[in-house]
Write a protein that holds these residues in place. Sequence first.
Motif, PDB file in Angstrom:
ATOM      1  N   ALA A 104      45.055  25.613  39.361  1.00  0.00           N
ATOM      2  CA  ALA A 104      44.022  26.510  39.881  1.00  0.00           C
ATOM      3  C   ALA A 104      42.992  25.700  40.665  1.00  0.00           C
ATOM      4  N   PRO A 105      42.454  26.251  41.751  1.00  0.00           N
ATOM      5  CA  PRO A 105      41.419  25.548  42.512  1.00  0.00           C
ATOM      6  C   PRO A 105      40.196  25.229  41.654  1.00  0.00           C
ATOM      7  N   ALA A 106      39.466  24.221  42.057  1.00  0.00           N
ATOM      8  CA  ALA A 106      38.274  23.811  41.301  1.00  0.00           C
ATOM      9  C   ALA A 106      37.228  24.914  41.251  1.00  0.00           C
ATOM     10  N   ARG A 107      37.243  25.797  42.223  1.00  0.00           N
ATOM     11  CA  ARG A 107      36.258  26.889  42.255  1.00  0.00           C
ATOM     12  C   ARG A 107      36.787  28.170  41.614  1.00  0.00           C
ATOM     13  N   ALA A 108      37.966  28.092  40.984  1.00  0.00           N
ATOM     14  CA  ALA A 108      38.509  29.263  40.296  1.00  0.00           C
ATOM     15  C   ALA A 108      37.682  29.584  39.064  1.00  0.00           C
ATOM     16  N   SER A 109      37.690  30.844  38.662  1.00  0.00           N
ATOM     17  CA  SER A 109      36.930  31.255  37.478  1.00  0.00           C
ATOM     18  C   SER A 109      37.699  32.301  36.693  1.00  0.00           C
ATOM     19  N   ARG A 110      37.348  32.442  35.452  1.00  0.00           N
ATOM     20  CA  ARG A 110      38.081  33.311  34.524  1.00  0.00           C
ATOM     21  C   ARG A 110      38.178  34.745  35.021  1.00  0.00           C
ATOM     22  N   ASP A 111      37.104  35.259  35.621  1.00  0.00           N
ATOM     23  CA  ASP A 111      37.057  36.667  36.014  1.00  0.00           C
ATOM     24  C   ASP A 111      37.155  36.854  37.526  1.00  0.00           C
ATOM     25  N   MET A 112      37.806  35.920  38.209  1.00  0.00           N
ATOM     26  CA  MET A 112      37.827  35.964  39.673  1.00  0.00           C
ATOM     27  C   MET A 112      38.616  37.138  40.247  1.00  0.00           C
ATOM     28  N   TYR A 113      39.430  37.778  39.425  1.00  0.00           N
ATOM     29  CA  TYR A 113      40.210  38.910  39.918  1.00  0.00           C
ATOM     30  C   TYR A 113      39.676  40.253  39.410  1.00  0.00           C
ATOM     31  N   LEU A 114      38.477  40.244  38.872  1.00  0.00           N
ATOM     32  CA  LEU A 114      37.840  41.484  38.440  1.00  0.00           C
ATOM     33  C   LEU A 114      36.895  41.979  39.530  1.00  0.00           C
ATOM     34  N   ARG A 115      36.917  43.262  39.783  1.00  0.00           N
ATOM     35  CA  ARG A 115      35.981  43.894  40.702  1.00  0.00           C
ATOM     36  C   ARG A 115      35.392  45.096  39.988  1.00  0.00           C
ATOM     37  N   ASP A 116      34.066  45.087  39.825  1.00  0.00           N
ATOM     38  CA  ASP A 116      33.384  46.130  39.047  1.00  0.00           C
ATOM     39  C   ASP A 116      33.963  46.228  37.638  1.00  0.00           C
ATOM     40  N   GLY A 117      34.332  45.050  37.099  1.00  0.00           N
ATOM     41  CA  GLY A 117      34.845  44.981  35.743  1.00  0.00           C
ATOM     42  C   GLY A 117      36.296  45.357  35.578  1.00  0.00           C
ATOM     43  N   LYS A 118      36.979  45.697  36.686  1.00  0.00           N
ATOM     44  CA  LYS A 118      38.369  46.121  36.598  1.00  0.00           C
ATOM     45  C   LYS A 118      39.277  45.097  37.274  1.00  0.00           C
ATOM     46  N   PRO A 119      40.430  44.758  36.637  1.00  0.00           N
ATOM     47  CA  PRO A 119      41.346  43.780  37.244  1.00  0.00           C
ATOM     48  C   PRO A 119      41.983  44.334  38.512  1.00  0.00           C
ATOM     49  N   GLN A 120      42.128  43.467  39.501  1.00  0.00           N
ATOM     50  CA  GLN A 120      42.756  43.821  40.775  1.00  0.00           C
ATOM     51  C   GLN A 120      43.965  42.905  40.985  1.00  0.00           C
ATOM     52  N   PRO A 121      45.128  43.289  40.451  1.00  0.00           N
ATOM     53  CA  PRO A 121      46.309  42.408  40.499  1.00  0.00           C
ATOM     54  C   PRO A 121      46.715  42.008  41.912  1.00  0.00           C
ATOM     55  N   GLU A 122      46.472  42.839  42.893  1.00  0.00           N
ATOM     56  CA  GLU A 122      46.887  42.510  44.257  1.00  0.00           C
ATOM     57  C   GLU A 122      46.219  41.220  44.735  1.00  0.00           C
ATOM     58  N   LEU A 123      45.007  40.944  44.275  1.00  0.00           N
ATOM     59  CA  LEU A 123      44.297  39.728  44.696  1.00  0.00           C
ATOM     60  C   LEU A 123      44.987  38.470  44.189  1.00  0.00           C
ATOM     61  N   SER A 124      45.652  38.556  43.041  1.00  0.00           N
ATOM     62  CA  SER A 124      46.343  37.386  42.486  1.00  0.00           C
ATOM     63  C   SER A 124      47.778  37.283  42.971  1.00  0.00           C
ATOM     64  N   GLN A 125      48.216  38.273  43.745  1.00  0.00           N
ATOM     65  CA  GLN A 125      49.620  38.308  44.171  1.00  0.00           C
ATOM     66  C   GLN A 125      49.817  38.122  45.670  1.00  0.00           C
ATOM     67  N   THR A 126      48.826  38.521  46.475  1.00  0.00           N
ATOM     68  CA  THR A 126      48.966  38.448  47.926  1.00  0.00           C
ATOM     69  C   THR A 126      47.690  37.902  48.553  1.00  0.00           C
ATOM     70  N   GLY A 127      47.849  36.963  49.488  1.00  0.00           N
ATOM     71  CA  GLY A 127      46.698  36.480  50.229  1.00  0.00           C
ATOM     72  C   GLY A 127      46.069  35.213  49.672  1.00  0.00           C
ATOM     73  N   ALA A 128      44.912  34.878  50.203  1.00  0.00           N
ATOM     74  CA  ALA A 128      44.281  33.578  49.990  1.00  0.00           C
ATOM     75  C   ALA A 128      43.951  33.278  48.533  1.00  0.00           C
ATOM     76  N   LEU A 129      43.492  34.273  47.785  1.00  0.00           N
ATOM     77  CA  LEU A 129      43.070  34.027  46.401  1.00  0.00           C
ATOM     78  C   LEU A 129      44.239  33.836  45.445  1.00  0.00           C
ATOM     79  N   ALA A 130      45.452  34.113  45.904  1.00  0.00           N
ATOM     80  CA  ALA A 130      46.629  34.021  45.032  1.00  0.00           C
ATOM     81  C   ALA A 130      47.184  32.607  44.925  1.00  0.00           C
ATOM     82  N   VAL A 131      46.704  31.682  45.757  1.00  0.00           N
ATOM     83  CA  VAL A 131      47.356  30.386  45.921  1.00  0.00           C
ATOM     84  C   VAL A 131      46.780  29.318  44.997  1.00  0.00           C
TER      85      VAL A 131
END
Length: 577
Positions: A104-131
Amino acid sequence: MLSRRAYLKTLTAAGGLAACGLPVMAADPNRLWEKGVVASVQPVATQAGVAALARGGNAVDAAIAAAVTLGIVDQHNSGIGGGCFILIRRANGQLLAIDGRETAPARASRDMYLRDGKPQPELSQTGALAVGTPGAIAAYDLALQHAGKLMLADIFRPAAEVAEKGFAVDTNFARKLKSTAAKLAQFLGSAKALLKPDGSAYDAGEVLKQPDLAATYRNIAERGPDWFYRGEFAEKVAAWMKDNGGLLTAEDFAAYKPIRREPLQTKYRQCQIIGFPPPSSGGVHVAQMLNMLESFDLTLLASKKDGTFEHLLAEVMNLAFADRAYWLGDPSFAQVPRGLIDAEYARTLAAKIDLSKATAVPSYGRPPRATENIFSGKEYDPAESKHTTHIAAADAEGNWVAITQTVNTTFGSKVIVPGTGVVLNNEMDDFSISPGQPNAFGLIGAEANAVAPGKRPLSSMSPTIVLRDGQPILAVGAAGGPTIITQVLQVLLRVLDLQQPLDTAVAAPRVHHQWRPDELRVEKSLAPAICKSLEERGHKLAQTDGIGVCQAVGLEPGSKKLIGVHDPRVPGSAAGL
């Protein structure tokens, strides 16, 4: 769909196999090899491995040559933008387990895929934040330094020729391109590298040339891994990430290091099972399930052909995957109890199994010494003590290799940074992005596998080597997310208990249970009577055309000759010298 003969003909015309410097050899699971053998999911990659043997390399060189070439001709599954686990048994008996898992990148965080408290799986699967930071090249290089005969450049240069001259797209590659074309088109570099100018996908048999990837491979050959981790490649990726909301930086690349871990060694029947330790969950749970099964007469149960054998497999899988969901993670961040592979704990779990009916598994078990005697996250020092793909290789000297590598889901994050040709992984989805939230494979996890800076996500990759009387007899691994673990288990049981030939063991119908969802996946080729018996025992069946893809090499019984087997579910290849 192309016939196998027509497909091999298009490969030759495109310069695919010919680029490896060897004639085309049809895969023959019954052919024996004297000097060395390689099995992979793609004929071009297999021939690259054979070419490495012909140039004086050993099984390690051959396996890595196949792995590097798969990053071109099987790019939807793996490549240098992803990671790998490498398991080696050297001719001198030394065992090596090299962890090239992404971080995981050094700037990664435990809740980085939560938006308004809800998980957003697409962010961890497609695009820049998934890598995550890729680890494959660093792992290849370390393996060659410790156990190979060839140099990294000797392997990347021939592969660059394949990328530049092009290769005939096979039916699997074409199918994957079509299924992801819309997402690939969202990224300029991906569309340019993998799609036609009009945005459509290549059809099977058409030639795909990748000049940018060829240039990347040549730069690695000429300048070494530092060009990738501390040079132009890292800088290009970092700049793209900054412009596209990603977290990965040049500093993340520079900080990456492969880890040499202590191989996981357990006993089953009269054999020694060499598996990969955490952050692989495969080594732990293959061992755990074998421990549970050791008290059963599997030969007798399988001979009944009444579903009892398959039912028993489903029950041990269910129990093991419940433990996986809670206990497993990167051992540098989480306590992973060695008690999970304790024989007494296995007997406790096995006692819960009723051969007449399916038993509910409400939660994970509690192994002995759950907070002590954990798998070490430190680098091992011997002086002190579907998506994805697998390559297996062996040579006459006694070197045996099992490499499982991945970019995670099909074409990973779907991102190719313009000018690189490299598919970047979406391995961040293998973390538990939120407690109870399933990932792309339906797996759930707990705090042990939560996102943290520099952490390695939990993996199902399960490269495995089997020894009998101290000598290697089998190297096996698979692709297919969590089914990797259960595929390896079933091949081991069919070879070691049922005494099936290796090709028969690999081809046999498979079952898979991963605790959640509470269903038993079965291949459609499984006998209807067995399926009916499983349903009568209380299993909810989900039929599928195929469960994963497995490759293996073995020692022919009664001889010193080698046999290679590719999974007949896809057009792979096994060949040698």
